[in-house]
Write an enzyme that holds these catalytic residues in place. Structure first.
Site, PDB file in Angstrom:
ATOM      1  N   ASP A  53     -54.107 -55.786  29.835  1.00  0.00           N
ATOM      2  CA  ASP A  53     -54.333 -54.358  30.062  1.00  0.00           C
ATOM      3  C   ASP A  53     -55.807 -54.051  30.285  1.00  0.00           C
ATOM      4  O   ASP A  53     -56.685 -54.878  30.006  1.00  0.00           O
ATOM      5  CB  ASP A  53     -53.852 -53.539  28.855  1.00  0.00           C
ATOM      6  N   TYR A 125     -52.820 -64.682  20.933  1.00  0.00           N
ATOM      7  CA  TYR A 125     -53.735 -63.558  21.018  1.00  0.00           C
ATOM      8  C   TYR A 125     -54.445 -63.373  19.676  1.00  0.00           C
ATOM      9  O   TYR A 125     -53.895 -63.718  18.626  1.00  0.00           O
ATOM     10  CB  TYR A 125     -52.988 -62.260  21.321  1.00  0.00           C
TER      11      TYR A 125
END
Length: 269
Positions: A53, A125
């Protein structure tokens, strides 16, 4: 057709995410394709393991692209066919022309069938939270600042509810569609560390949330982190996670924490 697999790093602060868009060229994908198209004189498309994003960073994003070696340079590129660049030369060229906040750290030619997204087996992540009321000059673009101190033990009690194979529909901002929202999370761990800004003081003011799984939905990591932080601030109970998963409703999960705290660390094949 030569197929190249690249591993790259980028600071996502000033970009509108990975995916190219019709109304802007300010994306990671657009920057990479512009450089490669200039180099080859061909229209190059770069596929990534996933779309990060706007504002999200990467230390180990993986992508791939094809170059037609027979037509190289035919449309005005800088490398004629008889001077096809080696993998090392392509990497050197890319890093010379890419912006300073995007870098290719490795490149190799792979099977023509390799696809960075379709062949990915898992990802890791890391979401970073700085727990401080003091401004952190050198960390500010990479961490979420939270002044209240969350209860680490309470958050750790919530982790088992998220680990395993579940329908994570409640943990995504994606609009309803036909794609499955079932994912498998292999590991979530929380660690405390000393942020760069507090090295001299030695204070463990940073909380790092590590997530490893076979894939993640749109906003999934950021919503899970926001939900866990609410558990840590005693706005929810650890066992509430099970009810949120069961509901499948986004409004029942926690807040979407800022993108800047999230970094894609690794993609596994």
């Amino acid at each position: 057709m030569a197929n190249y697999k690249i591993t790259l790093q980028y600071e996502g602060t000033r970009y509108q995410g990975w995916q190219k868009q019709g109304n802007t060229d300010n994306t990671i994908q657009a920057k990479l394709e512009a450089v490669l198209s200039k180099m080859t004189g061909q229209k190059i498309e770069v596929d990534a393991s996933g779309r990060t994003d706007a504002g999200v960073h990467a230390l180990g994003q993986v992508a791939n692209f094809h170059i037609n070696t027979e037509k190289n340079g035919a449309d005005g590129g800088e490398s004629p066919a008889n001077k096809m660049k080696s993998a090392g030369e392509i990497m050197e060229y890319m890093n010379f022309y890419l912006p300073e906040d995007i870098a290719v750290i490795s490149i190799r030619e792979v099977s023509e069938r390799f696809h960075s997204r379709l062949n990915a087996k898992g990802k890791t992540y890391c979401y970073r939270v700085v727990n401080s009321s003091i401004p952190h000059v050198f960390d500010r673009r990479y961490v979420h600042i939270l002044e209240e101190r969350p209860d680490i033990e309470a958050m750790e009690k919530a982790l088992p509810y998220l680990i395993g194979t579940h329908d994570f529909k409640a943990f995504t901002s994606a609009k309803k569609g036909k794609k499955s929202t079932v994912r498998t999370i292999d590991e979530i761990r929380i660690e405390q560390a000393v942020s760069a800004s507090m090295k001299t003081a030695g204070t463990k003011d940073e909380i790092r949330f590590w997530y490893s799984g076979n894939g993640f939905l749109y906003h999934m990591v950021r919503i899970m982190t926001g939900t866990l932080l609410e558990v840590g601030l005693h706005k929810r109970k650890p066992e509430d996670i099970a009810e949120i998963l069961e509901s499948g409703r986004r409004e029942n999960a926690g807040e979407l924490v800022p993108a800047k705290g999230l970094t894609l660390m690794e993609v596994r094949y």
